[in-house]
Design a protein around this motif. Structure first.
Motif, PDB file in Angstrom:
ATOM      1  N   VAL A  31       0.843  -1.204   0.000  1.00 20.82           N
ATOM      2  CA  VAL A  31       0.000   0.000   0.000  1.00 20.82           C
ATOM      3  C   VAL A  31       0.874   1.249   0.000  1.00 20.82           C
ATOM      4  CG1 VAL A  31      -1.767   1.303   1.236  1.00 20.82           C
ATOM      5  CG2 VAL A  31      -1.887  -1.203   1.152  1.00 20.82           C
ATOM      6  N   GLU A  32       1.861   1.282   0.879  1.00 22.84           N
ATOM      7  CA  GLU A  32       2.736   2.460   0.975  1.00 22.84           C
ATOM      8  C   GLU A  32       3.581   2.622  -0.288  1.00 22.84           C
ATOM      9  OE1 GLU A  32       2.393   4.690   3.297  1.00 22.84           O
ATOM     10  OE2 GLU A  32       0.804   3.396   4.117  1.00 22.84           O
ATOM     11  N   VAL A  33       4.073   1.504  -0.832  1.00 22.28           N
ATOM     12  CA  VAL A  33       4.875   1.583  -2.055  1.00 22.28           C
ATOM     13  C   VAL A  33       4.054   2.191  -3.184  1.00 22.28           C
ATOM     14  CG1 VAL A  33       6.081   0.236  -3.825  1.00 22.28           C
ATOM     15  CG2 VAL A  33       6.359  -0.342  -1.400  1.00 22.28           C
ATOM     16  N   LEU A  34       2.819   1.729  -3.337  1.00 18.40           N
ATOM     17  CA  LEU A  34       1.981   2.258  -4.427  1.00 18.40           C
ATOM     18  C   LEU A  34       1.561   3.694  -4.171  1.00 18.40           C
ATOM     19  CD1 LEU A  34       1.168   0.835  -7.090  1.00 18.40           C
ATOM     20  CD2 LEU A  34       2.027  -0.720  -5.349  1.00 18.40           C
ATOM     21  N   LYS A  35       1.243   4.022  -2.928  1.00 18.73           N
ATOM     22  CA  LYS A  35       0.892   5.418  -2.621  1.00 18.73           C
ATOM     23  C   LYS A  35       2.041   6.357  -2.966  1.00 18.73           C
ATOM     24  CE  LYS A  35      -2.665   5.147   0.991  1.00 18.73           C
ATOM     25  NZ  LYS A  35      -2.976   5.436   2.403  1.00 18.73           N
ATOM     26  N   ASP A  36       3.267   5.945  -2.620  1.00 19.68           N
ATOM     27  CA  ASP A  36       4.433   6.768  -2.929  1.00 19.68           C
ATOM     28  C   ASP A  36       4.607   6.956  -4.431  1.00 19.68           C
ATOM     29  OD1 ASP A  36       4.954   7.015  -0.241  1.00 19.68           O
ATOM     30  OD2 ASP A  36       6.580   5.534  -0.207  1.00 19.68           O
TER      31      ASP A  36
ATOM     32  N   ILE B 295      -5.345  -2.928 -10.288  1.00 20.16           N
ATOM     33  CA  ILE B 295      -4.780  -4.006  -9.480  1.00 20.16           C
ATOM     34  C   ILE B 295      -5.468  -5.311  -9.866  1.00 20.16           C
ATOM     35  CG2 ILE B 295      -4.494  -4.958  -7.157  1.00 20.16           C
ATOM     36  CD1 ILE B 295      -4.463  -2.116  -6.068  1.00 20.16           C
ATOM     37  N   LEU B 296      -4.677  -6.350 -10.094  1.00 20.58           N
ATOM     38  CA  LEU B 296      -5.180  -7.702 -10.314  1.00 20.58           C
ATOM     39  C   LEU B 296      -4.864  -8.516  -9.069  1.00 20.58           C
ATOM     40  CD1 LEU B 296      -6.441  -9.725 -12.388  1.00 20.58           C
ATOM     41  CD2 LEU B 296      -4.097 -10.383 -12.961  1.00 20.58           C
ATOM     42  N   ASP B 297      -5.913  -9.022  -8.406  1.00 22.27           N
ATOM     43  CA  ASP B 297      -5.710  -9.684  -7.126  1.00 22.27           C
ATOM     44  C   ASP B 297      -6.355 -11.064  -7.108  1.00 22.27           C
ATOM     45  OD1 ASP B 297      -4.944  -9.954  -4.379  1.00 22.27           O
ATOM     46  OD2 ASP B 297      -7.008  -9.528  -3.821  1.00 22.27           O
ATOM     47  N   MET B 298      -5.628 -12.017  -6.547  1.00 22.03           N
ATOM     48  CA  MET B 298      -6.179 -13.357  -6.325  1.00 22.03           C
ATOM     49  C   MET B 298      -6.070 -13.757  -4.863  1.00 22.03           C
ATOM     50  SD  MET B 298      -2.933 -13.291  -7.581  1.00 22.03           S
ATOM     51  CE  MET B 298      -3.009 -13.595  -9.337  1.00 22.03           C
ATOM     52  N   VAL B 299      -5.730 -12.807  -3.994  1.00 21.47           N
ATOM     53  CA  VAL B 299      -5.518 -13.109  -2.579  1.00 21.47           C
ATOM     54  C   VAL B 299      -6.811 -12.934  -1.786  1.00 21.47           C
ATOM     55  CG1 VAL B 299      -4.190 -12.566  -0.513  1.00 21.47           C
ATOM     56  CG2 VAL B 299      -3.096 -12.407  -2.768  1.00 21.47           C
ATOM     57  N   GLY B 300      -7.466 -11.784  -1.947  1.00 14.76           N
ATOM     58  CA  GLY B 300      -8.696 -11.532  -1.209  1.00 14.76           C
ATOM     59  C   GLY B 300      -8.431 -11.299   0.269  1.00 14.76           C
TER      60      GLY B 300
ATOM     61  N   ILE C 102      -8.265  -7.026   0.225  1.00 18.58           N
ATOM     62  CA  ILE C 102      -9.290  -6.270  -0.493  1.00 18.58           C
ATOM     63  C   ILE C 102      -9.297  -4.818  -0.032  1.00 18.58           C
ATOM     64  CG2 ILE C 102     -11.758  -6.079  -0.991  1.00 18.58           C
ATOM     65  CD1 ILE C 102     -11.920  -9.149  -0.687  1.00 18.58           C
ATOM     66  N   ALA C 103      -9.380  -4.608   1.279  1.00 20.63           N
ATOM     67  CA  ALA C 103      -9.366  -3.240   1.802  1.00 20.63           C
ATOM     68  C   ALA C 103      -8.031  -2.556   1.516  1.00 20.63           C
ATOM     69  CB  ALA C 103      -9.644  -3.261   3.302  1.00 20.63           C
ATOM     70  N   ARG C 104      -6.943  -3.301   1.631  1.00 19.40           N
ATOM     71  CA  ARG C 104      -5.623  -2.719   1.355  1.00 19.40           C
ATOM     72  C   ARG C 104      -5.488  -2.345  -0.116  1.00 19.40           C
ATOM     73  NH1 ARG C 104      -1.296  -6.823   3.480  1.00 19.40           N
ATOM     74  NH2 ARG C 104       0.108  -5.068   3.087  1.00 19.40           N
ATOM     75  N   ASN C 105      -6.043  -3.167  -1.001  1.00 18.25           N
ATOM     76  CA  ASN C 105      -6.009  -2.827  -2.423  1.00 18.25           C
ATOM     77  C   ASN C 105      -6.724  -1.505  -2.695  1.00 18.25           C
ATOM     78  OD1 ASN C 105      -4.594  -5.092  -3.408  1.00 18.25           O
ATOM     79  ND2 ASN C 105      -6.453  -6.325  -3.495  1.00 18.25           N
ATOM     80  N   LEU C 106      -7.866  -1.310  -2.069  1.00 20.99           N
ATOM     81  CA  LEU C 106      -8.606  -0.068  -2.279  1.00 20.99           C
ATOM     82  C   LEU C 106      -7.786   1.134  -1.838  1.00 20.99           C
ATOM     83  CD1 LEU C 106     -12.215  -1.129  -1.191  1.00 20.99           C
ATOM     84  CD2 LEU C 106     -11.283  -0.971  -3.507  1.00 20.99           C
ATOM     85  N   ARG C 107      -7.057   0.982  -0.740  1.00 20.59           N
ATOM     86  CA  ARG C 107      -6.207   2.089  -0.278  1.00 20.59           C
ATOM     87  C   ARG C 107      -5.038   2.330  -1.230  1.00 20.59           C
ATOM     88  NH1 ARG C 107      -6.785  -0.561   4.746  1.00 20.59           N
ATOM     89  NH2 ARG C 107      -4.560  -1.114   4.807  1.00 20.59           N
ATOM     90  N   ALA C 108      -4.605   1.272  -1.910  1.00 23.76           N
ATOM     91  CA  ALA C 108      -3.458   1.404  -2.814  1.00 23.76           C
ATOM     92  C   ALA C 108      -3.824   1.968  -4.179  1.00 23.76           C
ATOM     93  CB  ALA C 108      -2.782   0.044  -2.999  1.00 23.76           C
TER      94      ALA C 108
ATOM     95  N   ILE D  18     -14.860  -3.401   4.473  1.00 17.53           N
ATOM     96  CA  ILE D  18     -14.361  -2.257   3.716  1.00 17.53           C
ATOM     97  C   ILE D  18     -15.294  -1.066   3.867  1.00 17.53           C
ATOM     98  CG2 ILE D  18     -13.161  -3.708   2.036  1.00 17.53           C
ATOM     99  CD1 ILE D  18     -15.388  -3.141   0.063  1.00 17.53           C
ATOM    100  N   ASN D  19     -14.746   0.100   3.648  1.00 20.94           N
ATOM    101  CA  ASN D  19     -15.486   1.354   3.710  1.00 20.94           C
ATOM    102  C   ASN D  19     -15.912   1.741   2.295  1.00 20.94           C
ATOM    103  OD1 ASN D  19     -16.444   3.928   3.970  1.00 20.94           O
ATOM    104  ND2 ASN D  19     -14.623   4.758   4.985  1.00 20.94           N
ATOM    105  N   PHE D  20     -17.198   1.572   1.999  1.00 17.97           N
ATOM    106  CA  PHE D  20     -17.674   1.851   0.650  1.00 17.97           C
ATOM    107  C   PHE D  20     -17.675   3.342   0.311  1.00 17.97           C
ATOM    108  CE2 PHE D  20     -18.754  -2.500   0.411  1.00 17.97           C
ATOM    109  CZ  PHE D  20     -18.972  -2.797  -0.924  1.00 17.97           C
ATOM    110  N   ALA D  21     -17.576   4.205   1.333  1.00 18.56           N
ATOM    111  CA  ALA D  21     -17.577   5.647   1.043  1.00 18.56           C
ATOM    112  C   ALA D  21     -16.401   6.023   0.154  1.00 18.56           C
ATOM    113  CB  ALA D  21     -17.542   6.442   2.348  1.00 18.56           C
ATOM    114  N   GLN D  22     -15.246   5.360   0.367  1.00 16.63           N
ATOM    115  CA  GLN D  22     -14.089   5.716  -0.450  1.00 16.63           C
ATOM    116  C   GLN D  22     -14.293   5.329  -1.910  1.00 16.63           C
ATOM    117  OE1 GLN D  22     -10.425   3.415   0.235  1.00 16.63           O
ATOM    118  NE2 GLN D  22     -11.636   1.948   1.434  1.00 16.63           N
ATOM    119  N   ILE D  23     -15.106   4.298  -2.157  1.00 19.59           N
ATOM    120  CA  ILE D  23     -15.379   3.917  -3.534  1.00 19.59           C
ATOM    121  C   ILE D  23     -16.113   5.041  -4.256  1.00 19.59           C
ATOM    122  CG2 ILE D  23     -16.625   2.279  -5.004  1.00 19.59           C
ATOM    123  CD1 ILE D  23     -16.050   0.133  -2.918  1.00 19.59           C
TER     124      ILE D  23
END
Length: 327
Positions: A200-205, A212-217, A221-227, A247-252
Motif C-alpha cells: 500500500v505504501e509503495v503504491l501510494k508513494d 490491481i489484479l488480485d487473487m488473494v482476497g 481487499i481493503a488494502r487494495n482499495l487504499r493502494a 471495507i469502507n464503501f464511502a471511499q469507492i
C-alpha cells in the motif's frame, strides 16, 4: 468403448485424493475437437475442484484439468479449424488430466512459433484469464500503473510480461527475494517483497495503482482499495485468503473506484471464443516473435498429479507446473 488413462478426484480432500483410473475416451460433439493430450497445465482451480469448493459446470467432465496441448485426433461437425493432425493448445471445460480430452474448437489456439508442446500447455488458462481481466475487463492502458499480486505465479508471470509489452508501469508482489528477482527479470519495474514491505505504501508513494489484479482476497481487499489511485480499478480473480472483507464503501464513491472481477470457467463458450480470438490477433504474435514466453517451474508424470498439486500448494514454485501425459 475405448478406454484411456486419467486422473480422477476420488473424494474431496488433499492431493492424495487424486488417483489414476480408466475412463471412456471422449467423442467430438458438434463444434468440438478431441485432442490427444501431450501435456496438461496444473492450476489453482484444479486444487479448488479437488478440495470440493469449485464444482465443474454440469456439462463438463468431472476430471480436473483446464488447459492442455497435443494433437487433434477427431473433429466434430461444424468445425473448420483445427484439422485432424494439427498441434494445438486449448482452454478446456475440464478433463485435461487424461490421455484424450474434448473441447470446443473455438477454444483452441495454434502452438506459437518456437515453443514446444510442454510450453504451449502453460498458455491457455493463464493467458485467457489475464487478457480478459487485465485488458478486456480492467482496461489497462499504456502509461498506467499496474499492480499484480502473486507475481511469480503462472498468472503473475503472464500479467507482468503482457502489461509491460503494452506499455504499463508494472508493480508485483512476491514472498521471497528469489521470487522478486524473477518478477523484475520478467519486466516488473518494482517487485515488492510483501514479507518486508507494505505494498500500500509503495503504491501510494508512486501515485497509486490505476489497476490491481488480485487473487488473494481477505484483508488484501481493503488494502487494495487504499493502494488505488483516484478512478482506479480493482479486478478480483480468486480468494486465497477468503472472499469476505470489512471495507469502507464511502471511499469507492468519493474516489470513483471500480471493483469488479470474474471467473473464467463458468463463462459461455461464446465468451471464451471471443477471448481466444482476441488472443490470437493481439497476443499470439508476441509469442511467435519471442517477446513473451511462459515461465516453467516443473514437470510431473500424469500419475504423479498428487505431487504436482503438493508442489503448487506449497507456494514455492515460480511459473507453471505441467503434467506429462504421453506414455
Amino acid at each position: 468403448m475405448p478406454q484411456m488413462r486419467a486422473i480422477e478426484i476420488t473424494k474431496p480432500g488433499g492431493p492424495d485424493v487424486l488417483q489414476p483410473c480408466q475412463r471412456p475416451m471422449p467423442q467430438a460433439a458438434a463444434g468440438q475437437v478431441v485432442i490427444k493430450v501431450a501435456y496438461a497445465g496444473v492450476n489453482r482451480p484444479d486444487a479448488l475442484q479437488r478440495a470440493g469448493s469449485y464444482a465443474p459446470p454440469p456439462t463438463a467432465s468431472d476430471l480436473p484439468g483446464l488447459e492442455a496441448s497435443g494433437e487433434v485426433v477427431e473433429v466434430g461437425p461444424d468445425v473448420s479449424w483445427p484439422k485432424v493432425g494439427e498441434q494445438v493448445c486449448a482452454l478446456l471445460p475440464g478433463g485435461g488430466y487424461a490421455e484424450y480430452v474434448a473441447t470446443p474448437a473455438t477454444h483452441c489456439l495454434p502452438v506459437p512459433q518456437g515453443l514446444d508442446l510442454k510450453q504451449a500447455a502453460c498458455l491457455p488458462e493463464t493467458y485467457f484469464t489475464v487478457w480478459s481481466n487485465v485488458f478486456m475487463r480492467g482496461g489497462l492502458k499504456a502509461g498506467e500503473r499496474f499492480l499484480v499480486h502473486g507475481g511469480s505465479s503462472g498468472i503473475g508471470t503472464t500479467a507482468i510480461q503482457l502489461a509491460k509489452q503494452f506499455g504499463a508501469h508494472v508493480f508485483a508482489t512476491a514472498g521471497s527475494a528469489d521470487k522478486c528477482a524473477a518478477c523484475t527479470d520478467l519486466g516488473a519495474d518494482r517487485a515488492i517483497n510483501y514479507r518486508e514491505e507494505d505494498f500500500v505504501e509503495v503504491l501510494k508513494d508512486a501515485g497509486g495503482a490505476n489497476l490491481i489484479l488480485d487473487m488473494v482476497g481477505g484483508d488484501y481487499i481493503a488494502r487494495n482499495l487504499r493502494a488505488l489511485a483516484d478512478d482506479g480499478r480493482l479486478v478480483q480473480i480468486a480468494f486465497l485468503q477468503g472472499p469476505k472483507a470489512d471495507i469502507n464503501f464511502a471511499q469507492i464513491m468519493m474516489r470513483r473506484l471500480t471493483v469488479t472481477g470474474s471467473t473464467l470457467r463458468p463463462q459461455s463458450d461464446i465468451a471464451k471464443a471471443e477471448i481466444a480470438a482476441a488472443l490470437r490477433e493481439t497476443v499470439w504474435p508476441l509469442l511467435d516473435q519471442g517477446k513473451i514466453a511462459p515461465v516453467m517451474d516443473s514437470e510431473f508424470a500424469l500419475n504423479d498429479a498428487a505431487a504436482a498439486h503438493a508442489r503448487m500448494e506449497g507456494s514455492t514454485h515460480i511459473g507453471k507446473i505441467v503434467l506429462s501425459v504421453a506414455p
